[in-house]
Scaffold this active site. Sequence first.
Site, mmCIF file in Angstrom:
data_model
loop_
_atom_site.group_PDB
_atom_site.id
_atom_site.type_symbol
_atom_site.label_atom_id
_atom_site.label_comp_id
_atom_site.label_asym_id
_atom_site.label_seq_id
_atom_site.Cartn_x
_atom_site.Cartn_y
_atom_site.Cartn_z
ATOM 1 N N LYS A 240 0.832 -1.193 0.000
ATOM 2 C CA LYS A 240 0.000 0.000 0.000
ATOM 3 C C LYS A 240 0.870 1.247 0.000
ATOM 4 O O LYS A 240 1.955 1.260 0.589
ATOM 5 C CB LYS A 240 -0.866 0.043 1.266
ATOM 6 C CG LYS A 240 -1.952 -0.997 1.383
ATOM 7 C CD LYS A 240 -2.670 -0.833 2.717
ATOM 8 C CE LYS A 240 -3.734 -1.885 2.944
ATOM 9 N NZ LYS A 240 -4.906 -1.664 2.084
ATOM 10 N N ARG A 314 -10.257 -11.582 2.739
ATOM 11 C CA ARG A 314 -11.174 -12.638 2.311
ATOM 12 C C ARG A 314 -10.521 -14.008 2.370
ATOM 13 O O ARG A 314 -11.204 -15.026 2.487
ATOM 14 C CB ARG A 314 -11.694 -12.331 0.908
ATOM 15 C CG ARG A 314 -10.681 -12.386 -0.207
ATOM 16 C CD ARG A 314 -11.107 -11.582 -1.418
ATOM 17 N NE ARG A 314 -11.110 -10.155 -1.137
ATOM 18 C CZ ARG A 314 -11.489 -9.217 -2.015
ATOM 19 N NH1 ARG A 314 -11.889 -9.577 -3.222
ATOM 20 N NH2 ARG A 314 -11.449 -7.947 -1.700
#
Length: 460
Positions: A240, A314
């Site tokens: 990120k 997830r």
Amino acid sequence: MSLSFADPQEAALSLHVIAQPDLRTWWESQPAPVRRWVEASGFTGAIGQALLVPDADGAPALALAGYGTPAKRARKRFVLAAAAEKLPQGTYRLAGGVADDALEAECFGWLMTGHVFDRYKARKAGTARLIAPDGIDAARVEAMAAGEALIRDLIDTPAQDMGPDALQQATEALAAEFGASCTSVAGDDLLARNLPMIHAVGRASDRAPRLIDMTWGTEGPRLTLVGKGVCFDTGGLDLKPASAMGLMKKDMGGAANVLGLARMIMALNLPLRLQVLIPAVENAVAGNAFRPGDVLTSRKGLTVEINNTDAEGRLVLADALALADEEDSDLIVSMATLTGAARVAVGPDLAPFYTDDEPAAAALAEAAGPAADPVWRMPFHTPYEAMIEPDIADLDNAPSGGFAGSITAALFLRRFVERAPYMHFDIYGWNPAKAPGRPKGGTGQGPRALLGALPRMLKL
């Protein structure tokens, strides 16, 4: 300050909650000295105004709290908390002015003025205490306040002090408080216990990944709560930028929210069997980090192509959901700070949720309003299933194109739950600006609405 109501036997000032349209009627019913004081003080009934009115000797005789207009109240939550934060230390008893259907939420907001996150810096909490008014379940409101305080404290704690091990310790402390049991599987034992994707996401950190499992209750329907416990998310090898990494201490907000809800359930001794599963990891960068292009095999046996290591939540949820679905659950609920797409869709204040269970969706929507815990239903849009099916594996963890990112993430998770009714929340878990009863920082999204809906969902 304790997040509880004052003893009803305490001496208390009468607190008149006055909406702006009602001020003139109330003012005209008061003695002349009160009218003069209120008029001279400039009290108009606006939201956030608070005023003490003295008696003839100068001692406080009553208190006023502004309640604004219906249009202004519709734009805020916990309006009464805005005045409570300004009232001086003391005990207050409501003398009307709050509608019955708003009373529980307003009292909850008042209690939350007594909570601050002060682990690293001394901060002042509200000191005005409230006697529980007739018409509310005081124990329920106190349980919700304690659960919300737990959520906020967990999320606000920086990753240096809230890694997977600390999240496990927090869960163990909660279990000990309510007589629940808590176990965990950590490190390479995850592989031995067939939890390979939790291991893959967390193995690059020097703080071992783990699955935390808390159970409570022996009778009633079985409720399983699964919370994303990514204690810090660098993005992995798909690193990120700094602007996106700054708030990643809150990436365990799903775990915090399920623990807060679990605390409410246990404090109220609801007649159900509760299981809380938290895959707790740190998505770090090292030589053994999982890579873009890798294909992971999940607990369920489904293979997953990794097209973005920053779509890790997830993955860890999938193994935990597969484990949950192996049990005889009556309802599985997952909560996660999962996608930026959900924030683009509904912003930071709404909690999007997914379910195929129409009665459960209706129960949640009905409970959310009185709880002042807004939710918004999103679709499990089955035609988008093809978007999560790559060429070389069963599933794709990050479909290209950027469309329907929250929906495709939810569809990915749904693949791991086949037996039980399932509900998924894609929350933000963070309040970006100070508001009455809600400081800037970690926040609960969905637990109070779920608490209100559980009796209908599980036929309690």
